[in-house]
Design a protein around this motif. Structure first.
Motif, PDB file in Angstrom:
ATOM      1  N   ALA A 138       0.439  -1.598   0.388  1.00  0.00           N
ATOM      2  CA  ALA A 138      -0.242   0.255   0.164  1.00  0.00           C
ATOM      3  C   ALA A 138       0.621   1.201  -0.153  1.00  0.00           C
ATOM      4  CB  ALA A 138      -0.902   0.098   0.970  1.00  0.00           C
ATOM      5  N   ALA A 139       0.358   2.016  -0.461  1.00  0.00           N
ATOM      6  CA  ALA A 139       0.998   3.645  -0.143  1.00  0.00           C
ATOM      7  C   ALA A 139       1.621   3.764   1.163  1.00  0.00           C
ATOM      8  CB  ALA A 139       0.235   4.479  -1.220  1.00  0.00           C
ATOM      9  N   ASP A 140       2.032   4.423   0.941  1.00  0.00           N
ATOM     10  CA  ASP A 140       2.161   5.381   2.362  1.00  0.00           C
ATOM     11  C   ASP A 140       2.462   7.021   2.583  1.00  0.00           C
ATOM     12  OD1 ASP A 140       2.890   5.984   5.205  1.00  0.00           O
ATOM     13  OD2 ASP A 140       4.472   4.571   4.950  1.00  0.00           O
ATOM     14  N   PRO A 141       1.492   7.588   3.363  1.00  0.00           N
ATOM     15  CA  PRO A 141       0.245   8.698   3.852  1.00  0.00           C
ATOM     16  C   PRO A 141       2.309   9.766   3.996  1.00  0.00           C
ATOM     17  CG  PRO A 141      -0.362   8.008   5.131  1.00  0.00           C
ATOM     18  CD  PRO A 141      -0.240   6.699   3.953  1.00  0.00           C
ATOM     19  N   PHE A 142       2.572   8.551   5.083  1.00  0.00           N
ATOM     20  CA  PHE A 142       4.240   9.270   5.707  1.00  0.00           C
ATOM     21  C   PHE A 142       5.937   8.520   4.815  1.00  0.00           C
ATOM     22  CE2 PHE A 142       0.557   7.928   8.560  1.00  0.00           C
ATOM     23  CZ  PHE A 142       0.227   9.580   9.136  1.00  0.00           C
ATOM     24  N   ALA A 143       5.537   8.325   3.877  1.00  0.00           N
ATOM     25  CA  ALA A 143       6.512   7.928   2.974  1.00  0.00           C
ATOM     26  C   ALA A 143       6.472   8.068   2.211  1.00  0.00           C
ATOM     27  CB  ALA A 143       6.937   7.112   3.299  1.00  0.00           C
ATOM     28  N   HIS A 144       6.031   9.277   1.506  1.00  0.00           N
ATOM     29  CA  HIS A 144       5.030   9.510  -0.572  1.00  0.00           C
ATOM     30  C   HIS A 144       6.311   9.931  -0.727  1.00  0.00           C
ATOM     31  CE1 HIS A 144       3.857  13.653   0.528  1.00  0.00           C
ATOM     32  NE2 HIS A 144       3.279  13.280   1.928  1.00  0.00           N
ATOM     33  N   GLY A 145       6.051  10.695  -1.707  1.00  0.00           N
ATOM     34  CA  GLY A 145       7.069  10.899  -2.631  1.00  0.00           C
ATOM     35  C   GLY A 145       6.623  12.316  -2.899  1.00  0.00           C
ATOM     36  N   GLY A 146       6.520  12.765  -1.812  1.00  0.00           N
ATOM     37  CA  GLY A 146       6.360  14.642  -1.328  1.00  0.00           C
ATOM     38  C   GLY A 146       5.818  15.535  -1.934  1.00  0.00           C
ATOM     39  N   GLY A 158       2.681 -12.254  -2.751  1.00  0.00           N
ATOM     40  CA  GLY A 158       3.948 -11.936  -2.473  1.00  0.00           C
ATOM     41  C   GLY A 158       4.425 -10.394  -2.617  1.00  0.00           C
ATOM     42  N   PHE A 159       4.216  -9.154  -2.851  1.00  0.00           N
ATOM     43  CA  PHE A 159       4.425  -8.146  -3.284  1.00  0.00           C
ATOM     44  C   PHE A 159       4.260  -7.583  -1.989  1.00  0.00           C
ATOM     45  CE2 PHE A 159       3.219  -9.468  -7.559  1.00  0.00           C
ATOM     46  CZ  PHE A 159       4.481  -8.267  -8.481  1.00  0.00           C
ATOM     47  N   GLU A 160       5.665  -7.240  -1.443  1.00  0.00           N
ATOM     48  CA  GLU A 160       6.148  -6.622  -0.583  1.00  0.00           C
ATOM     49  C   GLU A 160       6.307  -4.732   0.210  1.00  0.00           C
ATOM     50  OE1 GLU A 160       6.039  -8.648   2.246  1.00  0.00           O
ATOM     51  OE2 GLU A 160       5.104 -10.229   1.360  1.00  0.00           O
ATOM     52  N   SER A 161       6.363  -4.312  -1.307  1.00  0.00           N
ATOM     53  CA  SER A 161       6.066  -3.355  -0.669  1.00  0.00           C
ATOM     54  C   SER A 161       5.654  -2.368  -2.706  1.00  0.00           C
ATOM     55  CB  SER A 161       7.794  -2.368  -0.752  1.00  0.00           C
ATOM     56  OG  SER A 161       8.065  -2.635  -2.654  1.00  0.00           O
ATOM     57  N   VAL A 162       5.267  -0.851  -2.226  1.00  0.00           N
ATOM     58  CA  VAL A 162       4.603  -0.279  -3.548  1.00  0.00           C
ATOM     59  C   VAL A 162       5.533   0.373  -4.395  1.00  0.00           C
ATOM     60  CG1 VAL A 162       5.332   2.111  -2.582  1.00  0.00           C
ATOM     61  CG2 VAL A 162       3.614   2.031  -4.041  1.00  0.00           C
ATOM     62  N   ALA A 163       7.099  -0.214  -3.840  1.00  0.00           N
ATOM     63  CA  ALA A 163       8.127   0.332  -4.958  1.00  0.00           C
ATOM     64  C   ALA A 163       8.233  -1.383  -6.228  1.00  0.00           C
ATOM     65  CB  ALA A 163       9.436   0.153  -4.234  1.00  0.00           C
ATOM     66  N   GLU A 164       7.830  -2.148  -5.019  1.00  0.00           N
ATOM     67  CA  GLU A 164       7.947  -3.686  -6.625  1.00  0.00           C
ATOM     68  C   GLU A 164       6.318  -3.745  -6.995  1.00  0.00           C
ATOM     69  OE1 GLU A 164       7.330  -7.358  -3.446  1.00  0.00           O
ATOM     70  OE2 GLU A 164       9.647  -6.633  -2.658  1.00  0.00           O
ATOM     71  N   VAL A 165       5.649  -2.541  -6.626  1.00  0.00           N
ATOM     72  CA  VAL A 165       3.923  -2.565  -7.728  1.00  0.00           C
ATOM     73  C   VAL A 165       4.552  -1.513  -9.004  1.00  0.00           C
ATOM     74  CG1 VAL A 165       1.937  -1.455  -7.877  1.00  0.00           C
ATOM     75  CG2 VAL A 165       2.566  -2.897  -5.980  1.00  0.00           C
TER      76      VAL A 165
END
Length: 401
Positions: free
Chosen positions: A12-20, A285-292
């Motif tokens: 999931a996208a993280d509102p506390f660790a987004h791309g600025g 099996g996906f573990e991060s938004v970067a993998e998505v």
């Protein structure tokens, strides 16, 4: 169980660790610095702030008078771009909650996805694309980014709504990765790189399929109400005929109009459940938004069987509704309105409001692009009133329901 108690999916996208955000807060004496949580207006995450900025924007309010299927309809019950966007957001929230991804980002994407549509829907888009053929063209999806990043500017310190990178990325890739961005998207990407070549977050992919589910089914509802579609037409599609027979068995004594609305609700439910089942399988099996983003394929969407049915439904709707003779005639009149407005402002910029005149450049293509920005922001009825004011002619043949 309250939504807060549901564990988030690892991708999931993280509102506390987004791309600025493109524009950071300006320090009083020094370089820009990020806004701290204590300085925010209310206890909201950044994705919630994005959603609220969209809802409070003038561009969002204008969607209430922009074409969804029918141009400037007189009837109160036909959908507009605004009601369509709200319905997309409802479906998107359901999908996001069930898949345990960020519901607020999904909702914001759903609410914003059509902000760049000009008056008269795709007919207006075609007219602006033709008018801008020598100046880089026109694309409603790129215009959505241009609207939220440059045109809708309520803040004193920067242009645009200053939305998060994650939201802008999702809007830019509403239809998937972009290999050849047009001028508008290319300019914005140069200013704030959106990684156009990759797939977007799961939240953005959900917003895109929620859009398909909403208009596939709700356009049927409006087409039936207008008399452009009939039950016999729907029965030409085997999967709708099967679903109709199921509905009739459940409610043998109900009037036909209620059964038709039940059919549409059932069809939405089938599509939503299909997306959930297929997406859960694809994201296993996906573990991060970067993998998505690095997956190289769409993860949230219809199963192959449902995708085939959905393509058949779209083809049916183009044949029976979108290319209905009355719709084609109205679209021709709409394109004429936009073309005449563009010519009028090009020949005499003083016909535009003073604040828009002030934005005009003496050079091309910037001059024509500013005129297009003004026209693209219009509602259907404002465009008709403008042409009547300028030419003295009352546009005819536009309202067909």
């Amino acid at each position: 169980m309250p939504n807060e108690a549901i564990s988030r999916a690892p991708f999931a996208a993280d509102p506390f660790a987004h791309g600025g955000r493109e524009f950071a807060r300006l320090a009083e004496n020094g370089p820009p610095e990020p806004v701290t949580a204590s300085e925010q207006r209310g206890p909201r995450t950044d994705f919630q702030r994005d959603r609220d900025r969209i809802i409070h924007s003038m561009s969002f309010r204008r969607l209430k008078s922009k074409t969804q299927v029918f141009i400037a309809p007189d009837g109160d019950h036909y959908r507009t771009r605004l009601t369509h966007s709200v319905e997309v957001a409802q479906i998107g929230r359901v999908l996001a909650r069930a898949l345990r991804v960020d519901e607020d980002l999904t909702e914001a994407l759903c609410l914003a996805h059509d902000l760049g549509h000009p008056p008269f829907g795709h007919a207006g888009e075609d007219a602006l694309a033709e008018a801008m053929a020598d100046h880089g063209g026109f694309c409603h999806n790129a215009q959505t980014l241009r609207t939220v990043m440059r045109l809708e500017s309520p803040y004193p310190s920067h242009e645009g709504l200053n939305l998060t990178w994650d939201l802008l990325e999702g809007l830019a890739k509403h239809n998937g990765p972009v290999s050849e961005p047009n001028w508008a998207l290319a300019e914005l990407n140069d200013a704030f790189a959106l990684d156009l070549g990759s797939y977007a977050s799961i939240e953005a992919q959900i917003a895109a399929v929620a859009d398909d589910i909403a208009y596939d089914n709700h356009d049927i509802d409006d087409g039936l109400r207008a008399g452009f579609l009939t039950l016999d037409d729907l029965m030409e599609l085997d999967f709708l005929a099967d679903q109709w027979r199921t509905v009739e068995k459940r409610f043998p004594s109900a009037p036909q109009d209620r059964l038709l609305r039940e059919l549409i609700r059932d069809q939405i439910g089938l599509m939503v459940n299909d997306v959930l089942e297929h997406t859960r399988t694809q994201t296993n099996g996906f573990e991060s938004v970067a993998e998505v983003r690095a997956a190289g394929r769409q993860l949230a969407g219809f199963s192959p069987d449902m995708a085939k049915q959905e393509r058949e439904l779209k083809a049916f709707m183009y044949e029976k509704l979108y290319y209905h003779p009355e719709q084609v005639s109205a679209a021709d009149h709409a394109r004429d309105v936009i073309a005449r407005l563009f010519d009028a402002y090009s020949n005499d910029p003083k016909l535009m409001p003073a604040d828009w005149q002030a934005r005009l450049s003496e050079n091309e293509p910037q001059h024509s692009r500013t005129i297009t920005d003004f026209i693209a922001g219009m509602s259907d009825r404002f465009a008709m009133r403008e042409l009547s004011r300028i030419s003295g002619d009352v546009p005819q043949g536009l309202i067909n329901v």
